[in-house]
Design a protein around this motif. Structure first.
Motif, PDB file in Angstrom:
ATOM      1  N   GLN A  41       0.821  -1.206   0.000  1.00  0.00           N
ATOM      2  CA  GLN A  41       0.000   0.000   0.000  1.00  0.00           C
ATOM      3  C   GLN A  41       0.860   1.263   0.000  1.00  0.00           C
ATOM      4  OE1 GLN A  41      -2.066  -2.039   3.097  1.00  0.00           O
ATOM      5  NE2 GLN A  41      -4.044  -1.464   2.219  1.00  0.00           N
TER       6      GLN A  41
ATOM      7  N   ALA B  88       1.883   1.690  -3.558  1.00  0.00           N
ATOM      8  CA  ALA B  88       0.769   2.187  -4.367  1.00  0.00           C
ATOM      9  C   ALA B  88       0.557   3.681  -4.138  1.00  0.00           C
ATOM     10  CB  ALA B  88      -0.499   1.402  -4.048  1.00  0.00           C
TER      11      ALA B  88
ATOM     12  N   ASP C 245       0.630   6.325  -7.118  1.00  0.00           N
ATOM     13  CA  ASP C 245      -0.747   6.713  -7.433  1.00  0.00           C
ATOM     14  C   ASP C 245      -0.815   8.047  -8.178  1.00  0.00           C
ATOM     15  OD1 ASP C 245      -3.482   6.436  -7.481  1.00  0.00           O
ATOM     16  OD2 ASP C 245      -3.789   7.141  -5.443  1.00  0.00           O
TER      17      ASP C 245
ATOM     18  N   TYR D 107       1.948   0.623 -10.411  1.00  0.00           N
ATOM     19  CA  TYR D 107       1.015   0.786  -9.283  1.00  0.00           C
ATOM     20  C   TYR D 107       0.281  -0.535  -9.021  1.00  0.00           C
ATOM     21  CZ  TYR D 107      -3.375   2.107  -6.970  1.00  0.00           C
ATOM     22  OH  TYR D 107      -4.466   2.169  -6.125  1.00  0.00           O
ATOM     23  N   THR D 108      -0.270  -1.116 -10.077  1.00  0.00           N
ATOM     24  CA  THR D 108      -1.022  -2.363  -9.934  1.00  0.00           C
ATOM     25  C   THR D 108      -0.130  -3.482  -9.408  1.00  0.00           C
ATOM     26  OG1 THR D 108      -2.513  -1.703 -11.707  1.00  0.00           O
ATOM     27  CG2 THR D 108      -2.443  -4.045 -11.184  1.00  0.00           C
TER      28      THR D 108
ATOM     29  N   LEU E 190       0.776  -2.881  -5.668  1.00  0.00           N
ATOM     30  CA  LEU E 190      -0.338  -3.070  -4.739  1.00  0.00           C
ATOM     31  C   LEU E 190      -0.730  -4.539  -4.571  1.00  0.00           C
ATOM     32  CD1 LEU E 190      -2.358  -1.707  -2.855  1.00  0.00           C
ATOM     33  CD2 LEU E 190      -3.844  -1.334  -4.849  1.00  0.00           C
TER      34      LEU E 190
END
Length: 167
Positions: A57, A60, A64, A75-76, A79
């Motif tokens: 997190q 991310a 973000d 990002y994907t 996360l």
């Protein structure tokens, strides 16, 4: 390694190339993990494990709100790379195809690299032992299709890993 697995799974070369560049950012959230946890040579206690499990997190959050397709992919991956095929992963307990395929690919590639690498808490594993471990985790930790693709191109992955270590 991630890009080669993606190609083996039939994904297009553009996606595979993007994944090659996005995958190294999967652990970017670890910059927010204190060194006493990150570099601890022994087993993490429950509190330390909780801190370590915050890194997807944190990563991310760092990645973000970018409009860059590469950063969106990173990002994907950041996360979701600790989600597990059987739903026992974190941070969301997603399972199976709920987990984005790019994160499923990077999860296998990351563990392959981690097992072959010396770390503060472990020695590097021989390739054969690392492959057996990954195979044993198909349908548990890993998407079995990603594991099958990894096994199909294993000589290439070993060569990529060796080249990366030389550099």
């Amino acid at each position: 390694v991630s890009g080669r697995i993606a190609l083996e799974m039939g994904m297009d070369a553009g996606f595979a190339e993007q994944l090659v560049h996005a995958a190294p950012m999967h652990d970017i959230g670890k910059i927010g993990i204190p060194d006493h946890v990150l570099l601890k040579p022994g087993k993490l206690d429950d509190e330390e494990l909780s801190i370590m499990r915050s890194h997807p997190q944190l990563g991310a959050e760092i990645l973000d709100k970018s409009s860059s397709p590469l950063i969106k992919l990173a990002y994907t991956v950041a996360l979701y790379h600790h989600e597990k095929w059987d739903g026992s992963g974190y941070p969301f307990g997603m399972k199976g195809e709920e987990i984005p395929v790019e994160a499923r690919i990077v999860a296998v590639a990351d563990v392959f690299d981690a097992l072959l690498s010396k770390r503060p808490y472990k020695e590097a594993w021989p390739v054969e032992k690392a492959v057996e471990e990954i195979k044993s985790q198909a349908n548990r930790h890993f998407d079995p299709q990603v594991v099958a693709a990894m096994l199909s191109c294993l000589p290439d992955l070993i060569a990529i890993n060796a080249k990366w270590r030389e550099e």
